[in-house]
Enzyme design. Structure first.
Site, PDB file in Angstrom:
ATOM      1  N   ASP A  72      -0.901 -10.916   2.749  1.00 50.34           N
ATOM      2  CA  ASP A  72      -0.888 -12.080   1.864  1.00 50.34           C
ATOM      3  C   ASP A  72      -0.042 -13.202   2.447  1.00 50.34           C
ATOM      4  OD1 ASP A  72       1.316 -10.272   1.297  1.00 50.34           O
ATOM      5  OD2 ASP A  72       1.807 -11.528  -0.426  1.00 50.34           O
ATOM      6  N   GLU A  97       3.631  -8.973  -0.673  1.00 55.32           N
ATOM      7  CA  GLU A  97       4.998  -9.219  -0.216  1.00 55.32           C
ATOM      8  C   GLU A  97       5.505 -10.585  -0.643  1.00 55.32           C
ATOM      9  OE1 GLU A  97       8.427 -10.213   2.294  1.00 55.32           O
ATOM     10  OE2 GLU A  97       6.541 -11.302   2.113  1.00 55.32           O
TER      11      GLU A  97
END
Length: 377
Positions: free
Chosen positions: A69, A134
């Site tokens: 991400d 994250e």
């Protein structure tokens, strides 16, 4: 095109803004399965993760950890190239996720491909722990995968996190630890009233000001050879109705501790509340712990990383615990040695994020050198 650069560009074309993965993990798993990895997709809530492993359970386990991400792009008009169209201008590769951290993901995969080709019967195991959470709440990502691994009785010996650790040039900094992060939301109560009649009200802003001054001047610890002294910083203050003639009924203060291994989060809470009590405040306080501090001292993993950087890059890396938190905070408590090693971090989370393209194959070579030193048969 270099294989690492090619894979990095493929991953960057996928608009994987947290918690979206946009197919990045499927591409990585396809490459890893082709060289003998056993891949397990793990979806928790709205977050895609995967675990991959190669080799026999006997012997040590070296894990590459990272996230697919990325943060949002910000204003598109401020980008000089489309953020999800990787663009190579000279030696610079532009696009969201270039440095944080799709370059590292590509380097990890390519390093493993080269290592397995040379050592198909390598000792121990190689693992991948990849999440798409994250940059977001970090609730259904690495922390959940670690719980899943614990239930299976897995023990990670060494973990390389691909966070962009380098400062001025590739390999100049290895993060061998991180400070802890403790958040507090303090609400101090008063009595609302007309500003012309302060004797009929109780101004919480006036009451909390001396306590905040004392908190900011407090010495929490002296730090140590690996960590700077603990830092307390106020990030937000909210109070009042917006009117100029109303004393507020309460004020909210948000602050954070970045703390060393010289003090615990319990001690920080107790000392803070004792100081607030000394000032006679009527307050509520909500605490949330983002992560404990961790440290990986010199040992097999640090020595392998330092030696590989010296050999491949001709650089003497600095060991550092500076910066924010990373998913390493969820892995280190298991007893694993954890290092963060990745590209230069100068443009991460910024408009026109970029990475030095020649660094990508060099990073793959560094990762392979670590594999060679720890798992070559």
């Amino acid at each position: 095109m270099d294989k690492t650069l090619e894979l990095c560009c493929d991953l960057m074309r996928r608009a994987s803004v947290t918690p979206e993965d946009a197919g990045c993990q499927a591409q990585m798993m396809m490459r890893l399965e082709a060289i003998g990895f056993r891949c397990t997709p793990l979806r928790f809530g709205d977050v895609d993760n995967f675990w991959a492993e190669r080799g026999e359970r006997e012997g040590p386990l070296l894990v590459f950890a990272g996230h697919t991400d990325v943060v949002p792009t910000g204003p598109l008009e401020q980008w000089h190239t489309p953020p999800f169209e990787p663009t190579l201008q000279g030696d610079t590769l532009y696009g969201r996720g270039a440095a944080d951290m799709k370059a590292s993901l590509a380097a990890m995969v390519v390093a493993c491909e080269a290592f397995v080709a040379a050592h198909p019967q390598h000792s121990g195991r190689i693992g991948f722990l990849i999440t798409s959470d994250e940059e977001g709440p970090a609730v259904n990502g690495t922390v959940r995968v670690m719980e899943w691994l614990s239930e299976r009785g897995e023990q990670i010996d060494w973990c390389l996190v691909g966070e962009p650790s380098s400062s001025d040039q590739l390999g100049d900094v290895i993060k061998n630890g991180r400070r802890g992060s403790l958040n507090a939301t303090l609400t101090v109560k008063g009595t609302q009233g007309h500003i012309a009649y302060p004797q009929l009200a109780d101004n919480p802003i006036h009451r909390v000001a001396p306590a905040l001054s004392a908190l900011t001047r407090e010495t929490w610890d002296q730090g140590n050879q690996f960590f700077p002294p603990t830092s307390m910083q106020i990030s937000n203050i909210h109070g009042g109705t917006g009117a100029t003639n109303v004393i507020p009924g309460h004020i909210e203060v948000v602050f954070n501790f970045r703390f060393s291994t010289e003090v615990t989060d319990v001690e920080l809470r107790q000392r803070t509340e004792a100081l607030l009590d000394q000032h006679g405040l009527d307050y509520d306080i909500h605490w949330s712990l983002s992560g404990q501090p961790f440290l990986t001292p010199r040992g097999e993993l640090v020595d392998a990383a330092v030696a590989s950087i010296r050999e491949q890059l001709g650089v003497e890396p600095e060991l550092s615990t500076s910066g924010g938190t990373s998913d390493g905070r969820f892995i280190a408590p298991s007893g694993a040695q954890v290092l963060e090693l990745g590209p230069v971090n100068a443009t991460i989370h910024k408009v026109n994020e970029a990475v030095h393209a020649p660094d990508l194959p060099r990073l793959a070579a560094v990762y392979r050198g670590i594999l060679e030193r720890l798992l070559a048969a």
